[in-house]
Design a protein around this motif. Structure first.
Motif, PDB file in Angstrom:
ATOM      1  N   ALA A  30       5.906   8.962  19.195  1.00  0.00           N
ATOM      2  CA  ALA A  30       6.262   7.842  18.309  1.00  0.00           C
ATOM      3  C   ALA A  30       6.244   8.398  16.890  1.00  0.00           C
ATOM      4  O   ALA A  30       5.310   9.128  16.526  1.00  0.00           O
ATOM      5  N   PRO A  31       7.278   8.088  16.083  1.00  0.00           N
ATOM      6  CA  PRO A  31       7.401   8.748  14.768  1.00  0.00           C
ATOM      7  C   PRO A  31       6.125   8.710  13.927  1.00  0.00           C
ATOM      8  O   PRO A  31       5.731   9.728  13.360  1.00  0.00           O
ATOM      9  N   ALA A  32       5.479   7.540  13.855  1.00  0.00           N
ATOM     10  CA  ALA A  32       4.288   7.434  12.995  1.00  0.00           C
ATOM     11  C   ALA A  32       3.188   8.379  13.473  1.00  0.00           C
ATOM     12  O   ALA A  32       2.566   9.090  12.678  1.00  0.00           O
ATOM     13  N   MET A  33       2.968   8.400  14.778  1.00  0.00           N
ATOM     14  CA  MET A  33       1.907   9.238  15.338  1.00  0.00           C
ATOM     15  C   MET A  33       2.274  10.713  15.199  1.00  0.00           C
ATOM     16  O   MET A  33       1.408  11.551  14.885  1.00  0.00           O
ATOM     17  N   PHE A  34       3.550  11.018  15.463  1.00  0.00           N
ATOM     18  CA  PHE A  34       4.025  12.403  15.415  1.00  0.00           C
ATOM     19  C   PHE A  34       3.816  12.979  14.008  1.00  0.00           C
ATOM     20  O   PHE A  34       3.242  14.046  13.840  1.00  0.00           O
ATOM     21  N   VAL A  35       4.280  12.228  13.015  1.00  0.00           N
ATOM     22  CA  VAL A  35       4.200  12.722  11.638  1.00  0.00           C
ATOM     23  C   VAL A  35       2.747  12.787  11.176  1.00  0.00           C
ATOM     24  O   VAL A  35       2.309  13.790  10.604  1.00  0.00           O
ATOM     25  N   SER A  37      -0.198  12.850  12.922  1.00  0.00           N
ATOM     26  CA  SER A  37      -1.107  13.761  13.623  1.00  0.00           C
ATOM     27  C   SER A  37      -0.680  15.214  13.542  1.00  0.00           C
ATOM     28  O   SER A  37      -1.520  16.105  13.528  1.00  0.00           O
ATOM     29  N   LEU A  38       0.635  15.434  13.515  1.00  0.00           N
ATOM     30  CA  LEU A  38       1.098  16.821  13.607  1.00  0.00           C
ATOM     31  C   LEU A  38       1.534  17.434  12.273  1.00  0.00           C
ATOM     32  O   LEU A  38       1.590  18.653  12.160  1.00  0.00           O
ATOM     33  N   PHE A  39       1.847  16.623  11.305  1.00  0.00           N
ATOM     34  CA  PHE A  39       2.285  17.199  10.028  1.00  0.00           C
ATOM     35  C   PHE A  39       1.323  16.876   8.877  1.00  0.00           C
ATOM     36  O   PHE A  39       1.030  17.742   8.064  1.00  0.00           O
ATOM     37  N   VAL A  40       0.862  15.636   8.818  1.00  0.00           N
ATOM     38  CA  VAL A  40       0.023  15.249   7.675  1.00  0.00           C
ATOM     39  C   VAL A  40      -1.413  15.774   7.832  1.00  0.00           C
ATOM     40  O   VAL A  40      -1.935  16.420   6.918  1.00  0.00           O
ATOM     41  N   VAL A  41      -2.014  15.530   8.992  1.00  0.00           N
ATOM     42  CA  VAL A  41      -3.422  15.912   9.169  1.00  0.00           C
ATOM     43  C   VAL A  41      -3.639  17.429   8.991  1.00  0.00           C
ATOM     44  O   VAL A  41      -4.558  17.833   8.268  1.00  0.00           O
TER      45      VAL A  41
ATOM     46  N   VAL B  74     -13.328   4.898   9.661  1.00  0.00           N
ATOM     47  CA  VAL B  74     -11.863   4.955   9.704  1.00  0.00           C
ATOM     48  C   VAL B  74     -11.359   4.744  11.136  1.00  0.00           C
ATOM     49  O   VAL B  74     -10.441   3.961  11.375  1.00  0.00           O
ATOM     50  N   SER B  75     -11.990   5.433  12.079  1.00  0.00           N
ATOM     51  CA  SER B  75     -11.510   5.360  13.464  1.00  0.00           C
ATOM     52  C   SER B  75     -11.737   3.987  14.074  1.00  0.00           C
ATOM     53  O   SER B  75     -10.845   3.417  14.673  1.00  0.00           O
ATOM     54  N   ARG B  76     -12.956   3.479  13.915  1.00  0.00           N
ATOM     55  CA  ARG B  76     -13.283   2.216  14.596  1.00  0.00           C
ATOM     56  C   ARG B  76     -12.817   1.013  13.806  1.00  0.00           C
ATOM     57  O   ARG B  76     -12.272   0.069  14.379  1.00  0.00           O
ATOM     58  N   ALA B  77     -13.015   1.008  12.484  1.00  0.00           N
ATOM     59  CA  ALA B  77     -12.621  -0.171  11.708  1.00  0.00           C
ATOM     60  C   ALA B  77     -11.101  -0.202  11.541  1.00  0.00           C
ATOM     61  O   ALA B  77     -10.480  -1.259  11.660  1.00  0.00           O
ATOM     62  N   GLY B  78     -10.518   0.967  11.257  1.00  0.00           N
ATOM     63  CA  GLY B  78      -9.061   1.015  11.070  1.00  0.00           C
ATOM     64  C   GLY B  78      -8.331   0.494  12.295  1.00  0.00           C
ATOM     65  O   GLY B  78      -7.302  -0.176  12.193  1.00  0.00           O
ATOM     66  N   GLY B  79      -8.879   0.802  13.453  1.00  0.00           N
ATOM     67  CA  GLY B  79      -8.197   0.359  14.675  1.00  0.00           C
ATOM     68  C   GLY B  79      -8.887  -0.823  15.328  1.00  0.00           C
ATOM     69  O   GLY B  79      -8.684  -1.074  16.521  1.00  0.00           O
ATOM     70  N   ALA B  80      -9.708  -1.548  14.530  1.00  0.00           N
ATOM     71  CA  ALA B  80     -10.509  -2.644  15.121  1.00  0.00           C
ATOM     72  C   ALA B  80      -9.634  -3.684  15.795  1.00  0.00           C
ATOM     73  O   ALA B  80      -9.882  -4.072  16.945  1.00  0.00           O
ATOM     74  N   LEU B 166      -1.278  -5.269  10.699  1.00  0.00           N
ATOM     75  CA  LEU B 166       0.111  -5.550  11.051  1.00  0.00           C
ATOM     76  C   LEU B 166       0.865  -4.316  11.529  1.00  0.00           C
ATOM     77  O   LEU B 166       2.041  -4.397  11.869  1.00  0.00           O
ATOM     78  N   LEU B 167       0.178  -3.176  11.498  1.00  0.00           N
ATOM     79  CA  LEU B 167       0.864  -1.948  11.912  1.00  0.00           C
ATOM     80  C   LEU B 167       0.651  -1.692  13.396  1.00  0.00           C
ATOM     81  O   LEU B 167      -0.477  -1.703  13.882  1.00  0.00           O
ATOM     82  N   ARG B 168       1.749  -1.439  14.075  1.00  0.00           N
ATOM     83  CA  ARG B 168       1.654  -1.133  15.498  1.00  0.00           C
ATOM     84  C   ARG B 168       0.905   0.191  15.712  1.00  0.00           C
ATOM     85  O   ARG B 168       0.174   0.361  16.661  1.00  0.00           O
ATOM     86  N   ASN B 169       1.124   1.143  14.783  1.00  0.00           N
ATOM     87  CA  ASN B 169       0.487   2.460  14.903  1.00  0.00           C
ATOM     88  C   ASN B 169      -0.648   2.607  13.901  1.00  0.00           C
ATOM     89  O   ASN B 169      -0.703   3.571  13.150  1.00  0.00           O
ATOM     90  N   ALA B 170      -1.545   1.636  13.911  1.00  0.00           N
ATOM     91  CA  ALA B 170      -2.648   1.664  12.945  1.00  0.00           C
ATOM     92  C   ALA B 170      -3.461   2.950  13.084  1.00  0.00           C
ATOM     93  O   ALA B 170      -3.874   3.544  12.092  1.00  0.00           O
ATOM     94  N   ASN B 171      -3.648   3.407  14.317  1.00  0.00           N
ATOM     95  CA  ASN B 171      -4.437   4.620  14.526  1.00  0.00           C
ATOM     96  C   ASN B 171      -3.796   5.834  13.864  1.00  0.00           C
ATOM     97  O   ASN B 171      -4.486   6.708  13.359  1.00  0.00           O
ATOM     98  N   ALA B 172      -2.463   5.863  13.906  1.00  0.00           N
ATOM     99  CA  ALA B 172      -1.758   6.990  13.299  1.00  0.00           C
ATOM    100  C   ALA B 172      -2.008   7.035  11.798  1.00  0.00           C
ATOM    101  O   ALA B 172      -2.229   8.104  11.223  1.00  0.00           O
ATOM    102  N   VAL B 173      -1.995   5.885  11.161  1.00  0.00           N
ATOM    103  CA  VAL B 173      -2.245   5.833   9.720  1.00  0.00           C
ATOM    104  C   VAL B 173      -3.713   6.163   9.451  1.00  0.00           C
ATOM    105  O   VAL B 173      -4.029   6.940   8.545  1.00  0.00           O
ATOM    106  N   ALA B 174      -4.596   5.589  10.262  1.00  0.00           N
ATOM    107  CA  ALA B 174      -6.030   5.828  10.065  1.00  0.00           C
ATOM    108  C   ALA B 174      -6.357   7.315  10.197  1.00  0.00           C
ATOM    109  O   ALA B 174      -7.217   7.829   9.479  1.00  0.00           O
ATOM    110  N   ASN B 175      -5.632   8.005  11.094  1.00  0.00           N
ATOM    111  CA  ASN B 175      -5.827   9.455  11.293  1.00  0.00           C
ATOM    112  C   ASN B 175      -5.757  10.234   9.994  1.00  0.00           C
ATOM    113  O   ASN B 175      -6.435  11.238   9.818  1.00  0.00           O
TER     114      ASN B 175
END
Lengths: 268, 264
Positions: A30-35, A37-41, B74-80, B166-175
């Motif tokens: 998924a674009p958000a996860m891909f970018v 986890s793999l590019f930003v982090v 970040v991990s638990r609250a961001g994706g709560a 509201l983000l479907r990929n909240a975990n991705a942002v929280a990462n």
């Protein structure tokens, strides 16, 4: 006897099978996860350790940029390689895979190929971004010479991921093991700390785990040494990749035999 | 009014306890909370050794503990919200008579409390393995600074939970929020070595002040030195809490209006 048809069939399993498995099993596409986890982090991790090292005066920025870039190949390769096996069970498709008549070496080797490419792209991106942000001076020709070291690092990390995935078929939470593996690589590879500062046992573990030798090779060529000087380290990294890939195939074979004997293809 | 407050407090105690227990039984959470900070502490210790710095830097253990606390939040609250969505309990929480913000506060506060496992682990690891004993003059003050840090992180967690809802990929942002905060808050790297443009950002982050209070308490600072940054951190965190509560109320109203309790 190996016929041309068998070679073609094996190549098809590696290329097409590998591509399909990547699309189906790698859950970070998924674009958000891909970018993120793999590019930003990886870039953020690189910047963090560079600033820490800069503050302590341990080494110059180039040390951390090269180390961080090589290590970044591990993110898609270790986690992706694990998913390439473990997610077959999670999605209930492992039985179908184990029932296919295709050669097992081609089948599992094909799983590694997309992650090697993915790892290479991530590592190159991290390297170039790190060089640009931190204004590290590396000659363009030397940057190109680093690419083979990134490929070998990606291959050994993918093999590690595959081996962890194979272990994961017998464990409950394989991604916890993958996270631990990445932490171990961070600790022992010398990517973010000079290996001379590590205790003997950590250096010994680093000798037989992925990334370490690739980091040595990459730092050598980035410093202007000819690729030939880095060949022993590259060979070491490639040897680790071969050993881990073999271990993964043997483990998967062993799991398959056990499953057939018990008549429970993906339950154990 | 007093009855409402008592009810909220009672529910907070029960809710926080419940989530702390749930998080404490997850092997994945325990690995992230205990093992990863130990790895950071070990790495940082050897970096200090490579730099040939005199003394044993207890700030390494404290800094790695703070990293673990932030990672937990970040991990638990961001994706709560997302976690509740996966568990199928989000609808129940939204429909409960208690405001959703209170229910989410339990999770974010619990995440910060679970994060203190990191602090305990890195301090014990530092002392037992590397001989990095913190120079406490007043252990109670250190505990108070950590408690202040927990409350600050809990409130920041609310902001994360509300903005990522509201983000479907909240975990991705929280990462992506781990390392910037490690860097900007001075948990291991002093903020004075950061580029000039980063320092004003660092100064307005509650995490910077909370981390400073904990570092000072661990380094033998007196109450005057510790309580001021702790107070600033709490005040800034309160500034995060207010918009978070409004945001959560808005999201809840919106989801009820649209009849999409899954908040997708």
């Amino acid at each position: 006897m190996i016929t041309r048809a068998k070679v073609r069939q094996g190549a098809r399993v590696i290329v097409i099978g590998g591509a399909i498995s990547y699309r189906a099993l790698f859950t970070w596409t998924a674009p958000a996860m891909f970018v993120s986890s793999l590019f930003v982090v990886p870039v953020l991790q690189l910047l963090f350790f560079t600033h820490l090292g800069r503050q302590l005066g341990v080494a110059d920025d180039r040390f951390f940029v090269i180390g961080g870039a090589v290590l970044s190949a591990g993110f898609p390769c270790v986690f992706g390689g694990t998913m390439a096996v473990a997610n077959e069970r999670a999605y209930g498709t492992l039985g179908a895979v184990l029932l296919t008549p295709g050669g097992r070496v081609a089948l599992w080797a094909g799983r590694m190929v997309p992650y090697v490419l993915n790892g290479l792209i991530v590592a190159v991106f991290t390297l170039v971004t790190g060089v640009l942000i931190l204004r590290v001076r590396i000659a363009p020709a030397d940057l190109l010479m680093i690419v083979p070291t990134l490929v070998t690092a990606a291959a050994s990390c993918s093999a590690l991921g595959l081996a962890l995935g194979a272990i994961g078929l017998m464990a409950r939470d394989v991604f916890m093991v993958s996270n631990l593996a990445m932490t171990v690589l961070l600790l022992v590879s010398g990517a973010d700390v000079p290996r001379s500062a590590l205790p003997g046992w950590m250096r010994a573990v680093g000798e037989v785990t992925p990334v370490t030798h690739a980091v040595v090779a990459a730092r050598a060529v980035a410093g202007g040494a000819p690729l030939a000087d880095a060949l022993p380290a590259l060979a070491g990294e490639a040897a680790i990749a071969v050993v881990l890939a073999t271990a993964a195939v043997v483990l998967l074979r062993w799991f398959e035999h056990g499953s057939r004997r018990r008549g429970a293809l993906d339950a154990h | 009014m007093r009855g409402d407050l008592r009810r909220v407090l009672r529910l907070t105690v029960v809710g926080v306890r419940h989530h702390v227990l749930c998080m404490s039984t997850s092997p994945m959470i325990l690995v992230f909370t205990l093992v990863t900070p130990l790895a950071y502490a070990t790495l940082a210790f050897y970096l200090f050794r490579a730099a040939d710095r005199p003394g044993t830097p207890a700030q390494v253990a404290v800094g790695a503990g703070l990293m673990g606390m932030w990672e937990s939040v970040v991990s638990r609250a961001g994706g709560a919200v997302q976690t509740q969505r996966w568990l199928g309990t989000l609808e129940t929480l939204v429909m409960a008579p208690m405001p959703l913000a209170v229910s989410l506060a339990h999770i974010t506060l619990a995440a910060a409390i679970v994060g203190t496992y990191s602090m305990g682990a890195t301090l014990a690891w530092g002392m037992l393995v590397f001989g990095m004993a913190p120079a406490f003059t007043d252990p109670a003050l250190f505990v108070l600074a950590v408690a202040g840090c927990v409350v600050s992180l809990g409130m920041i967690g609310m902001l994360l939970a509300s903005t990522l809802v509201l983000l479907r990929n909240a975990n991705a942002v929280a990462n992506t929020l781990d390392y910037p905060i490690y860097l900007l808050s001075g948990v291991l790297v002093p903020i004075t070595v950061l580029p000039g443009w980063m320092q004003p950002i660092s100064a307005v982050l509650p995490t910077t002040w909370a981390a400073r209070a904990v570092h000072l308490a661990a380094g033998g600072g007196g109450p005057g030195e510790v309580l001021v940054p702790m107070g600033i951190g709490l005040a800034l965190s309160l500034g995060c809490l207010l918009p978070a509560v409004r945001m959560i109320a808005w999201v809840e109203r919106r989801s009820r209006t649209a009849a999409t309790l899954a908040l997708t």
